[in-house]
Design an enzyme around this catalytic site. Structure first.
Site, PDB file in Angstrom:
ATOM      1  N   SER A 221      -0.343  -1.994   0.789  1.00 49.98           N
ATOM      2  CA  SER A 221      -1.216  -0.830   1.002  1.00 49.98           C
ATOM      3  C   SER A 221      -1.756  -0.383  -0.344  1.00 49.98           C
ATOM      4  O   SER A 221      -1.120  -0.624  -1.381  1.00 49.98           O
ATOM      5  CB  SER A 221      -0.397   0.325   1.585  1.00 49.98           C
ATOM      6  OG  SER A 221       0.448   0.865   0.582  1.00 49.98           O
ATOM      7  N   ASP A 222      -2.926   0.250  -0.348  1.00 48.42           N
ATOM      8  CA  ASP A 222      -3.270   0.956  -1.575  1.00 48.42           C
ATOM      9  C   ASP A 222      -2.242   2.087  -1.699  1.00 48.42           C
ATOM     10  O   ASP A 222      -1.574   2.470  -0.727  1.00 48.42           O
ATOM     11  CB  ASP A 222      -4.716   1.494  -1.561  1.00 48.42           C
ATOM     12  CG  ASP A 222      -5.199   1.796  -2.987  1.00 48.42           C
ATOM     13  OD1 ASP A 222      -4.343   1.900  -3.896  1.00 48.42           O
ATOM     14  OD2 ASP A 222      -6.415   1.938  -3.196  1.00 48.42           O
ATOM     15  N   TRP A 223      -2.100   2.605  -2.902  1.00 47.92           N
ATOM     16  CA  TRP A 223      -1.017   3.565  -3.170  1.00 47.92           C
ATOM     17  C   TRP A 223      -1.208   4.835  -2.310  1.00 47.92           C
ATOM     18  O   TRP A 223      -2.211   5.513  -2.434  1.00 47.92           O
ATOM     19  CB  TRP A 223      -1.003   3.880  -4.665  1.00 47.92           C
ATOM     20  CG  TRP A 223      -0.148   2.936  -5.494  1.00 47.92           C
ATOM     21  CD1 TRP A 223       0.721   3.312  -6.479  1.00 47.92           C
ATOM     22  CD2 TRP A 223      -0.046   1.505  -5.426  1.00 47.92           C
ATOM     23  NE1 TRP A 223       1.355   2.204  -7.005  1.00 47.92           N
ATOM     24  CE2 TRP A 223       0.910   1.081  -6.382  1.00 47.92           C
ATOM     25  CE3 TRP A 223      -0.639   0.513  -4.629  1.00 47.92           C
ATOM     26  CZ2 TRP A 223       1.264  -0.255  -6.575  1.00 47.92           C
ATOM     27  CZ3 TRP A 223      -0.293  -0.816  -4.818  1.00 47.92           C
ATOM     28  CH2 TRP A 223       0.648  -1.181  -5.776  1.00 47.92           C
ATOM     29  N   ALA A 225      -1.753   4.840   0.925  1.00 46.24           N
ATOM     30  CA  ALA A 225      -2.797   4.677   1.946  1.00 46.24           C
ATOM     31  C   ALA A 225      -2.227   4.601   3.364  1.00 46.24           C
ATOM     32  O   ALA A 225      -2.985   4.536   4.325  1.00 46.24           O
ATOM     33  CB  ALA A 225      -3.618   3.419   1.662  1.00 46.24           C
TER      34      ALA A 225
END
Ligand code: BGC
Length: 668
Positions: A221-223, A225
């Site tokens: 995941s993006d941080w 997200a």
């Protein structure tokens, strides 16, 4: 971990769940020593390693991705990747969280300096080389941000509402092409796509990314997200980063409630174990190859390939001791050029650059007079005094180089620009200096397009340097002095003004960002609307002159052609030229862009020499995505092949007639 070890590792449920949530900000969970902790750090513009007290460790500050894209050089992109990988090995990072291939839909996007282009083919092909460069050294990459994250405003919640053709033809292909380099991870984006968060978007992650594009490795995941643990696991997001107690608790609760099955957890665990195995195998062979100085030289070399000469009236450049007379360097960034935009992509270097005026005077020889005006920071309080200093000095010089631009306070992750002009004081300074000096050269340091309308007609030369990393002064001075001919070309259109762009400064309603520009972003938009631009996509001047001739088109397969043409250097300096091949569907039953980039080549050519350039065009170069057939489709008919020095400077034209038999046109 070899196969035997792998069999021996038995993870408890708790350990498996922890593996799916990461150990901390940057590492995967090690299961009490049973597993290697994979250490991932940001790129893409150099390695960014935060220490526990929030400082960034020094590394090679590379030309930013948007600048690498201006090189149009696959070799430069690969070299950038290899160079950053050496920093990763030295600092113990296993995976570089880069590169990003999101499309530049609007010049306002705060992260445009981290992205390659407004064109998916250029972005994808350069990203592929960058990834190959990093991974050839045993460091993994994480291709990001999948997908349609094209602005920063509201990025944690906004829904990019896109119809399928635009998604397929504009927003996905750069990922699809870059995936050919087999990045070890893909990072999903923050935003929603058509209402569903990227981190929960089963259609995009499972069906398209894994199913159609064949990606079978870790999705991270993006941080922060992730919004729902069970939905992200079902969509195939294997690791959520960074670790928080809450994510673990939520994941465990979802499991306890029966929302996630053991099988689903095991699928993610398997992929993470495969990643760990890759890292362990790479650990056995990876070694630092370039010294710190060699890495710095790589940064210089890439910057030289990437700097774009936008305007050169009366051949004000290259500088020359006799012609240029007394030279003055002035402006905000005269000696402290910005290394990049702000946020997670900002690499910090401790390299001390040689001053620009020293480099220029050394290159021009003893007779040259090169001065610098002190205090010409055209920003903040008291800047009028500084402009005064600059004007006074400009009077007494024959040529003035004004160094202006944006920097991390204006271009940054987490916010968009509100304007694409230079800060007002910088514009004012250029105009005032140009009033007293006829030979002004403006050097622009920025991560994206700049509206130059207020001053461009008043100056003789414009050089777009961008955020070119720690080698910028060396690279820039050799271009300004003619040691190297400029060969960068714009990887994004510079519009006349923000009002001329489709998106303008519309930030949506906080919920939905309606992509009703469809296929028409970047040059596709300006072509479609028949709009004038300041500098077109693909534009960049050289000190040499090139002649294009001899276009030949040979059919080499059912829908496969070899395009060949000759580029001759008719100037008197050795130089590189980027030639570009566009395809235009002359007549179609679906709306199509006026032309699309489908090939390019960068070639070093000596004066008087000519090179024959060959470009292959396959099915995709002619196809559009049919939402009815759910596939790429080529219509029979005439296609025009356009070979140019920019998207608006077409030198050669040829035609192809595609006439496929009925059964080959489509089968569904
Ligand atoms: C960025 C990512 C980055 C991550 C880790 C996020 O805010 O969007 O690109 O890799 O942080 O720093």
């Amino acid at each position: 971990m070899n196969k035997e070890n792998k069999k021996q590792i038995s993870l408890t449920l708790e350990e498996k769940l922890k593996l799916l949530t990461g150990k901390d900000g940057w590492r995967t969970y090690g299961a009490n020593g049973k597993l290697k902790e994979v250490f991932m750090l940001d790129g893409p513009n150099g390695l960014r390693m935060m220490t526990d007290d929030g400082q960034t460790k020094k590394a090679t500050a590379m030309p930013n991705i948007s600048i690498i894209a201006n090189s149009w050089s696959k070799e430069a992109a690969r070299l950038a990747g290899e160079t950053i990988a050496d920093d990763c090995i030295e600092k113990g990072a296993d995976i570089l969280l880069a590169p990003g291939v999101n499309m530049k839909r609007t010049p306002l996007c705060g992260r445009n300096f981290e992205y390659f282009s407004e064109d998916p083919y250029l972005a994808g092909t350069l990203a592929k080389e960058y990834i190959d460069g990093v991974q050839s050294k045993g460091i993994g990459t994480s291709l990001k941000h999948f997908c349609a994250n094209n602005r920063e405003y509201d990025r944690f919640s906004v829904s990019s509402e896109i119809e399928e053709r635009a998604l397929r033809e504009i927003y996905l292909p750069a990922f699809e092409i870059a995936l050919k380099a087999n990045p070890w991870m893909v990072m999903c984006s923050y935003n929603r796509i058509n209402g569903v968060y990227a981190s929960e978007n089963k259609y995009l992650l499972e069906d398209v990314l894994r199913g159609e594009f064949g990606f079978n490795d870790v999705i991270v995941s993006d941080w922060w997200a992730v919004h729902s643990q069970f939905r992200r696991v079902k969509a195939g997001v294997d690791i959520e980063m960074p670790f928080t107690d809450k994510s673990y608790d939520d994941l465990k609760t979802a499991y306890d409630k029966g929302l996630i099955t053991d099988e689903e957890i095991d699928v993610c665990v398997e992929r993470i174990l495969k990643l760990i195995e890759k890292v362990e195998n790479a650990d056995k062979v990876k070694k630092v190859e370039k010294t710190t100085e060699e890495r710095h030289q790589a940064a210089v070399q890439i910057a030289k390939e990437s700097i774009v000469l936008l305007k050169n009236e009366d051949n004000v450049l290259p500088l020359n001791a006799e012609k240029s007379g007394r030279i003055l360097i002035s402006g905000t960034f005269a000696n402290d050029p910005p290394m990049g935009g702000g946020g997670s992509a900002l690499a910090e270097t401790d390299f001390k650059q040689e001053r620009l005026e020293n480099l220029i005077s050394e290159k021009l020889g003893d007779s040259a007079v090169v001065d610098i005006t002190a205090n010409t920071q055209f920003t903040g309080d008291g800047c009028n005094n500084y402009i005064g200093n600059a004007i006074e000095a400009a009077y007494s010089h024959d040529t003035v180089i004004v160094c202006v631009g944006t920097g991390k306070w204006i271009e940054s992750e987490g916010k968009d620009r509100t304007d694409i002009k230079l800060p007002f004081v910088q514009e004012e300074a250029i105009l005032k200096i140009a009033k007293v000096n006829p030979n002004v050269i403006v050097v622009v340091y920025a991560g994206g397009a700049i509206d130059m309308s207020a001053w461009i007609d008043k100056v003789k030369g414009v050089v777009f340097v961008g955020f070119a990393g720690e080698g910028v002064n060396e690279a820039l001075s050799s271009i300004l002095c003619g040691e190297v001919s400029p060969s960068g070309k714009l990887s994004e259109t510079f519009p006349l003004s923000l009002d001329d762009t489709f998106v303008k400064n519309n930030v949506g309603d906080g919920f939905v960002d309606l992509y009703n520009d469809g296929l028409f972003i970047g040059y596709r938009y300006y072509d479609h609307e028949n709009k004038e631009v300041l500098f077109p996509f693909g534009h960049g001047l050289s000190y040499a002159k090139f002649d294009y001739s001899n276009l030949k088109i040979e059919k080499t397969g059912d829908i496969e052609y070899e395009i060949s043409y000759t580029v001759k250097n008719i100037g008197n300096i050795s130089a590189k030229e980027v030639s570009q091949v566009y395809v235009k569907d002359e007549c179609s039953f679906v709306v199509r862009p006026e032309k699309e980039l489908k090939g390019y080549s960068k070639d070093f050519i000596k004066p008087g020499e000519e090179k024959q350039i060959k470009i292959k065009l396959c099915k995709r170069a002619f196809a559009y995505y049919s939402t009815i057939l759910k596939d790429w489709h080529v219509e029979n008919g005439i296609f025009e092949i356009l070979v140019g020095s920019s998207s608006r400077d077409i030198k050669l034209k040829g035609k192809i007639e595609i006439n496929l038999p009925e059964e080959m046109q489509f089968t569904r």
